[in-house]
Scaffold this active site. Sequence first.
Site, PDB file in Angstrom:
ATOM      1  N   LYS A 189     -11.929  -2.075   2.491  1.00  0.00           N
ATOM      2  CA  LYS A 189     -11.444  -1.086   1.430  1.00  0.00           C
ATOM      3  C   LYS A 189     -12.249  -0.710   0.021  1.00  0.00           C
ATOM      4  CE  LYS A 189      -7.198  -1.023   3.580  1.00  0.00           C
ATOM      5  NZ  LYS A 189      -6.154  -2.492   4.190  1.00  0.00           N
ATOM      6  N   SER A 233       1.048  -1.232  -0.328  1.00  0.00           N
ATOM      7  CA  SER A 233      -0.096   0.012  -0.209  1.00  0.00           C
ATOM      8  C   SER A 233       0.544   1.552  -0.237  1.00  0.00           C
ATOM      9  CB  SER A 233      -0.962  -0.143   1.067  1.00  0.00           C
ATOM     10  OG  SER A 233      -0.300  -0.139   2.608  1.00  0.00           O
ATOM     11  N   HIS A 241      -5.807  -4.478  -0.594  1.00  0.00           N
ATOM     12  CA  HIS A 241      -5.341  -3.361  -1.525  1.00  0.00           C
ATOM     13  C   HIS A 241      -5.964  -3.895  -3.162  1.00  0.00           C
ATOM     14  CE1 HIS A 241      -4.621  -0.026   0.921  1.00  0.00           C
ATOM     15  NE2 HIS A 241      -4.529  -1.113   1.291  1.00  0.00           N
TER      16      HIS A 241
HETATM   17  C1  LIG Z   1      -5.776  -2.626   5.278  1.00  0.00           C
HETATM   18  C2  LIG Z   1      -5.155  -3.832   5.203  1.00  0.00           C
HETATM   19  C3  LIG Z   1      -5.361  -4.880   6.235  1.00  0.00           C
HETATM   20  C4  LIG Z   1      -6.318  -4.868   7.509  1.00  0.00           C
HETATM   21  O1  LIG Z   1      -7.988  -4.658   7.188  1.00  0.00           O
HETATM   22  P1  LIG Z   1      -8.926  -4.427   7.987  1.00  0.00           P
HETATM   23  O2  LIG Z   1     -10.227  -5.086   7.614  1.00  0.00           O
HETATM   24  O3  LIG Z   1      -9.014  -2.455   8.277  1.00  0.00           O
HETATM   25  O4  LIG Z   1      -8.395  -4.524   9.838  1.00  0.00           O
HETATM   26  C5  LIG Z   1      -4.772  -6.195   6.527  1.00  0.00           C
HETATM   27  N1  LIG Z   1      -3.559  -6.307   5.545  1.00  0.00           N
HETATM   28  C6  LIG Z   1      -3.928  -5.333   4.479  1.00  0.00           C
HETATM   29  C7  LIG Z   1      -2.549  -5.614   3.964  1.00  0.00           C
HETATM   30  C8  LIG Z   1      -4.011  -3.893   4.636  1.00  0.00           C
HETATM   31  O5  LIG Z   1      -3.477  -2.868   3.681  1.00  0.00           O
END
Ligand SMILES: *Cc1c(COP(=O)(O)O)cnc(C)c1O
Length: 394
Positions: A241, A182, A210
Site C-alpha cells: 500500500k 478500509s 492501511h
Molecule cells: C490489504 C490488506 C491486507 C493484504 O495485504 P497484501 O500485502 O496486499 O496481501 C491485509 N490486511 C489488511 C487489513 C489489508 O487492508
Amino acid sequence: MTDKLAWIDEELNTLKETGFYNNIPTMDSPQGPSVIINGKQVLNFCANNYLGLANHPRLVQAASEAMQKFGIGPGAVRSIAGTLSLHVQLEKRMAAFKRVEDAITFQSGFTANGATIPALVGKEDVIFSDELNHASIIDGSRLSGAKILRFKHADVEDFERVVMEAQGTYRRGLMITDGVFSMDGDYAPLDKLVEVSKKYDLMTMVDDAHGEGVLGEGGRGIVDHFKLHGQVDVEVGTFSKAFGVVGGVVAGNAKIVEWLRQRGRPFLFSSAVTVPDVAACLASVDLLEESTELVDRLWTNARFFQEEMRKLGFDTGHTQTPITPVMLGDVQLAREFSRKLFEEGIFAGALGFPTVPKGKARIRVMISAAHSQDHLEQALDAFERVGKQLGKGG
Ligand SMILES: *Cc1c(COP(=O)(O)O)cnc(C)c1O
C-alpha cells in the site's frame, strides 16, 4: 456426458444476474495519479498508493541496482537458502522504523496473517476479533483452529464483555483488530483495546495495512500514533500500500518474531519476494525516514478533499484517514455514479453489499500524496456535476 464444471457457469451467471460479478479493470500505464484504464486516460482515485511510491524513481533505481548485484529470484525458501542480506537488512530497518524489537518479512500482508495467527493460537485457544476485520485475518484465524469470538466493531465495552464471558474456557487468548478499516476509513481504539487485553493477559495483534505510511509520526503506523511501542505484541503490515511495492511484515515482540522464523509456515514452505521487491522496499523506508513531506502532503490533500466534499453536500461517513467514503446508500446509484465519474475522467470505484452492509453502498475515494491540487479540484468538479445529474450532494 454431463459437464462436471457446469456448476461454475451457473454460479457465474448468478453473480452476473445479482450484480456481484467483478469486471476487472486493466491498467496500461504506470500506477500513478493519472492512469490509462481500459484504454482511457483517467485520474486515479482507487489505489492504495497513498504516497505515490509505486512508480517513484528512487524505488525504480534501487530495484535496478539490486538486480545488477543480486539477480532476481531468491531460489529457495527463506529457511534453506533463500535469505539474502537484503531481506535481513529490510527486517532490521522495519524494526527500527516501527520502533520495536524485531521484524520478519513475508510474501504479502495476506500471508503474514496466515503465518502469524496459526503460530500463536491453536485448538485450545480463543481469538477475540473485531467483526469488520480483513479477510486475511479471518482466513488466518480459521486456519489456526482456535475458537473465534467476535466483538462489535471498534467497541471496547463489547470486547470486554466477550472476553469476560469466555473466562476459564481457553488456554491462550489473542485480540486481533485491523488498524485502519478500509471501507469506512476509521481506525481501531487500539489504546483501549490494549488496556483491556492487559487486564485479561491476552496477546495483542493489529493489522496496520492501511495505517502504515499514513498514521503516526512520519507514517510509522497506528502503534506509533497511540505511542504503544512495546505494548502490542504483533503489528502486521504490508509493503503493497503506502510503501508502493509488495510484501508483508510482522513487527513487534522479538520472541514472537523468532518463533515465526521457526514456525511461520509461509516462511518455511514458500519462497520470499524477489530482489527488486526487497530493494524497492528499502528505498521506501529511506524515503519515509528522510522526510515527512509525503505523509504531510497526503493529509493536506485528504483534509482539503474531504472538507470540500462536505461543502458540496456529500456525506463522507465517519472517516478518520485519507480513505474517503462517499455514502450513496443504493448500490445501483453508487454504480451509476462511478460509471459517470469515469466518463468524466475520474476513476473511483463503487462498493456495495457484501463488501459493505446493505443500504450503505458508496463510492470510495482513495486520496494520495501524488495528487496535485488540480487533480483534486477536477475530482471535486466531477462529483458536483454527477451529483447534480443524479440528485445527490447539495
Ligand atoms: C490489504 C490488506 C491486507 C493484504 O495485504 P497484501 O500485502 O496486499 O496481501 C491485509 N490486511 C489488511 C487489513 C489489508 O487492508
